[in-house]
Motif scaffolding. Structure first.
Motif, PDB file in Angstrom:
ATOM      1  N   LEU A 171       0.835  -1.206   0.000  1.00 38.89           N
ATOM      2  CA  LEU A 171       0.000   0.000   0.000  1.00 38.89           C
ATOM      3  C   LEU A 171       0.867   1.252   0.000  1.00 38.89           C
ATOM      4  O   LEU A 171       0.583   2.225  -0.714  1.00 38.89           O
ATOM      5  CB  LEU A 171      -0.925   0.008   1.216  1.00 38.89           C
ATOM      6  CG  LEU A 171      -2.157  -0.897   1.180  1.00 38.89           C
ATOM      7  CD1 LEU A 171      -3.055  -0.613   2.375  1.00 38.89           C
ATOM      8  CD2 LEU A 171      -2.948  -0.734  -0.109  1.00 38.89           C
ATOM      9  N   LEU A 172       1.918   1.244   0.811  1.00 33.16           N
ATOM     10  CA  LEU A 172       2.828   2.387   0.839  1.00 33.16           C
ATOM     11  C   LEU A 172       3.512   2.573  -0.517  1.00 33.16           C
ATOM     12  O   LEU A 172       3.687   3.701  -1.004  1.00 33.16           O
ATOM     13  CB  LEU A 172       3.882   2.186   1.935  1.00 33.16           C
ATOM     14  CG  LEU A 172       3.392   2.292   3.376  1.00 33.16           C
ATOM     15  CD1 LEU A 172       4.464   1.787   4.340  1.00 33.16           C
ATOM     16  CD2 LEU A 172       3.000   3.714   3.720  1.00 33.16           C
ATOM     17  N   TRP A 173       3.891   1.464  -1.137  1.00 31.36           N
ATOM     18  CA  TRP A 173       4.556   1.519  -2.439  1.00 31.36           C
ATOM     19  C   TRP A 173       3.606   2.034  -3.519  1.00 31.36           C
ATOM     20  O   TRP A 173       3.957   2.906  -4.318  1.00 31.36           O
ATOM     21  CB  TRP A 173       5.099   0.138  -2.796  1.00 31.36           C
ATOM     22  CG  TRP A 173       5.761   0.062  -4.136  1.00 31.36           C
ATOM     23  CD1 TRP A 173       6.707   0.913  -4.647  1.00 31.36           C
ATOM     24  CD2 TRP A 173       5.530  -0.913  -5.151  1.00 31.36           C
ATOM     25  NE1 TRP A 173       7.096   0.534  -5.900  1.00 31.36           N
ATOM     26  CE2 TRP A 173       6.389  -0.592  -6.244  1.00 31.36           C
ATOM     27  CE3 TRP A 173       4.713  -2.036  -5.248  1.00 31.36           C
ATOM     28  CZ2 TRP A 173       6.416  -1.353  -7.414  1.00 31.36           C
ATOM     29  CZ3 TRP A 173       4.747  -2.806  -6.400  1.00 31.36           C
ATOM     30  CH2 TRP A 173       5.588  -2.451  -7.469  1.00 31.36           C
TER      31      TRP A 173
ATOM     32  N   PHE B  55      -5.302   5.548  -6.331  1.00 28.19           N
ATOM     33  CA  PHE B  55      -6.297   4.498  -6.156  1.00 28.19           C
ATOM     34  C   PHE B  55      -6.940   4.448  -4.765  1.00 28.19           C
ATOM     35  O   PHE B  55      -7.931   3.763  -4.570  1.00 28.19           O
ATOM     36  CB  PHE B  55      -5.664   3.131  -6.460  1.00 28.19           C
ATOM     37  CG  PHE B  55      -5.134   3.035  -7.854  1.00 28.19           C
ATOM     38  CD1 PHE B  55      -6.000   2.972  -8.932  1.00 28.19           C
ATOM     39  CD2 PHE B  55      -3.776   3.038  -8.106  1.00 28.19           C
ATOM     40  CE1 PHE B  55      -5.522   2.888 -10.231  1.00 28.19           C
ATOM     41  CE2 PHE B  55      -3.275   2.951  -9.403  1.00 28.19           C
ATOM     42  CZ  PHE B  55      -4.152   2.884 -10.471  1.00 28.19           C
ATOM     43  N   PHE B  56      -6.379   5.133  -3.794  1.00 32.28           N
ATOM     44  CA  PHE B  56      -6.960   5.134  -2.455  1.00 32.28           C
ATOM     45  C   PHE B  56      -6.416   6.318  -1.670  1.00 32.28           C
ATOM     46  O   PHE B  56      -5.492   7.014  -2.115  1.00 32.28           O
ATOM     47  CB  PHE B  56      -6.663   3.817  -1.719  1.00 32.28           C
ATOM     48  CG  PHE B  56      -5.207   3.445  -1.695  1.00 32.28           C
ATOM     49  CD1 PHE B  56      -4.356   3.958  -0.729  1.00 32.28           C
ATOM     50  CD2 PHE B  56      -4.670   2.584  -2.643  1.00 32.28           C
ATOM     51  CE1 PHE B  56      -3.009   3.634  -0.704  1.00 32.28           C
ATOM     52  CE2 PHE B  56      -3.324   2.247  -2.627  1.00 32.28           C
ATOM     53  CZ  PHE B  56      -2.490   2.777  -1.660  1.00 32.28           C
ATOM     54  N   ASN B  57      -6.977   6.529  -0.504  1.00 33.86           N
ATOM     55  CA  ASN B  57      -6.605   7.657   0.326  1.00 33.86           C
ATOM     56  C   ASN B  57      -5.313   7.361   1.092  1.00 33.86           C
ATOM     57  O   ASN B  57      -5.285   6.490   1.960  1.00 33.86           O
ATOM     58  CB  ASN B  57      -7.739   7.961   1.312  1.00 33.86           C
ATOM     59  CG  ASN B  57      -7.429   9.153   2.193  1.00 33.86           C
ATOM     60  OD1 ASN B  57      -6.438   9.846   1.995  1.00 33.86           O
ATOM     61  ND2 ASN B  57      -8.291   9.395   3.164  1.00 33.86           N
TER      62      ASN B  57
ATOM     63  N   TYR C 181      -8.108   6.942  11.799  1.00 34.09           N
ATOM     64  CA  TYR C 181      -7.482   5.944  12.673  1.00 34.09           C
ATOM     65  C   TYR C 181      -7.318   4.579  12.029  1.00 34.09           C
ATOM     66  O   TYR C 181      -6.732   3.682  12.630  1.00 34.09           O
ATOM     67  CB  TYR C 181      -8.304   5.801  13.957  1.00 34.09           C
ATOM     68  CG  TYR C 181      -8.410   7.082  14.736  1.00 34.09           C
ATOM     69  CD1 TYR C 181      -7.321   7.598  15.422  1.00 34.09           C
ATOM     70  CD2 TYR C 181      -9.607   7.797  14.774  1.00 34.09           C
ATOM     71  CE1 TYR C 181      -7.413   8.788  16.133  1.00 34.09           C
ATOM     72  CE2 TYR C 181      -9.708   8.986  15.486  1.00 34.09           C
ATOM     73  CZ  TYR C 181      -8.608   9.472  16.161  1.00 34.09           C
ATOM     74  OH  TYR C 181      -8.698  10.648  16.860  1.00 34.09           O
ATOM     75  N   GLY C 182      -7.843   4.393  10.837  1.00 30.80           N
ATOM     76  CA  GLY C 182      -7.759   3.087  10.197  1.00 30.80           C
ATOM     77  C   GLY C 182      -7.517   3.179   8.712  1.00 30.80           C
ATOM     78  O   GLY C 182      -7.673   4.241   8.092  1.00 30.80           O
ATOM     79  N   VAL C 183      -7.158   2.044   8.138  1.00 33.07           N
ATOM     80  CA  VAL C 183      -6.863   1.967   6.703  1.00 33.07           C
ATOM     81  C   VAL C 183      -8.010   1.330   5.937  1.00 33.07           C
ATOM     82  O   VAL C 183      -8.255   1.648   4.775  1.00 33.07           O
ATOM     83  CB  VAL C 183      -5.554   1.177   6.477  1.00 33.07           C
ATOM     84  CG1 VAL C 183      -5.250   1.004   4.996  1.00 33.07           C
ATOM     85  CG2 VAL C 183      -4.388   1.883   7.177  1.00 33.07           C
TER      86      VAL C 183
ATOM     87  N   SER D 248     -10.738   3.789  -1.917  1.00 34.18           N
ATOM     88  CA  SER D 248     -10.680   2.919  -3.090  1.00 34.18           C
ATOM     89  C   SER D 248     -12.091   2.488  -3.496  1.00 34.18           C
ATOM     90  O   SER D 248     -13.030   2.579  -2.707  1.00 34.18           O
ATOM     91  CB  SER D 248      -9.839   1.670  -2.801  1.00 34.18           C
ATOM     92  OG  SER D 248     -10.533   0.796  -1.942  1.00 34.18           O
ATOM     93  N   LYS D 249     -12.210   1.994  -4.719  1.00 30.84           N
ATOM     94  CA  LYS D 249     -13.495   1.502  -5.191  1.00 30.84           C
ATOM     95  C   LYS D 249     -13.651   0.002  -4.960  1.00 30.84           C
ATOM     96  O   LYS D 249     -14.743  -0.477  -4.699  1.00 30.84           O
ATOM     97  CB  LYS D 249     -13.654   1.807  -6.687  1.00 30.84           C
ATOM     98  CG  LYS D 249     -13.763   3.287  -7.006  1.00 30.84           C
ATOM     99  CD  LYS D 249     -13.960   3.500  -8.500  1.00 30.84           C
ATOM    100  CE  LYS D 249     -14.093   4.985  -8.837  1.00 30.84           C
ATOM    101  NZ  LYS D 249     -14.286   5.205 -10.301  1.00 30.84           N
TER     102      LYS D 249
END
Length: 263
Positions: free
Chosen positions: A10-12, A21-23, A210-212, A222-223
């Motif tokens: 996710l970090l990459w 693609f996501f926050n 506070y969460g992913v 993300s969708k």
């Protein structure tokens, strides 16, 4: 992909595709956890204790002491090791040592080693981050920051205190604890250290602050990106995480099937 790899990728992706693609503002890689595993000391216990060699505090005691979860393992040692323990006890407390020596001769008590695994406090600074090094595929390696907090030490000290009190009240044994537990010493570095239980990093929360992932394991922003595994855990308990991972995976599968049928 695992409790480190989920955060790593996710970090990459966030770095590579500029959060397309996501926050990326959610705490990816943060609140990483493990189960501290350490030898606490030795014991001379009633043979009945070994009928169930795994013990834990009940929830009411845990709440009363305001601590996290903890479990103890008691493993029997050899007759020779038991004799050595009794000999040491005779030098320190002759009266008690004589009583235990008599019980040992009747096969009623034995020596044991005491181990513990416990729940770690989820803190922001324990985290998976990307390093400047990459592998042959151009994917960054990770840096892992993992430290045990003062509250983690408090949990194990209070837990073993209560366990010792129970043993004494029931006259089921005597503990000889290692000095690092109560002399503010450092954790030993030649012990188990942890349980290879990588948890947290892409934690679940009702808030993206506070969460992913959300309550359905979908990555915020993300969708259609979902995560399964122990990286979504918000807390870790003290047990092996395998079965909860399976439960969350089945739960996610049911959600995806239901979502597909609604389209």
């Amino acid at each position: 992909m695992g409790g480190i790899e989920n955060s790593r990728y996710l970090l990459w992706f966030s770095k590579k595709y500029n959060s397309k693609f996501f926050n990326s503002n959610s705490p990816i890689g943060k609140y990483w956890m493990e189960h501290p595993h350490f030898t606490l000391g030795s014991a001379i216990v009633d043979k009945k204790i070994l009928d169930t060699n795994y013990y834990t505090l009940n929830s009411s005691q845990q709440k009363k002491l305001k601590i996290l979860n903890c479990g103890f393992r008691i493993n029997e040692v050899s007759n020779q090791a038991t004799k050595s323990m009794i000999k040491e006890l005779l030098c320190i407390a002759p009266k008690l040592g004589s009583k235990i020596a008599s019980l040992a001769n009747k096969g009623l008590v034995c020596g044991a080693r005491l181990f513990a695994a416990w729940e770690q406090e989820p803190i922001l600074s324990n985290a998976v981050t990307l390093s400047n090094k990459t592998n042959d595929f151009g994917i960054p390696s990770v840096n892992l920051k993992w430290k045990k907090s003062s509250f983690d030490k408090f949990t194990i000290k209070e837990s073993v205190n209560l366990f010792n009190k129970w043993l004494l009240e029931k006259d089921l044994g005597r503990l000889h604890l290692l000095s690092w537990l109560f002399k503010n010493g450092q954790y030993p570095e030649n012990d188990e250290l942890a349980g290879y239980h990588h948890m947290g990093g892409t934690r679940m929360s009702v808030s993206e602050k506070y969460g992913v992932v959300d309550e359905n394991c979908k990555v915020y922003g993300s969708k259609n990106l979902y995560i399964a595994g122990s990286s979504i855990f918000t807390t870790g308990g003290h047990n092996n995480p395998t079965l909860p991972i399976v439960q969350f995976s089945l739960r996610l599968a049911e959600h995806l099937i239901k979502t597909k049928n609604q389209v």
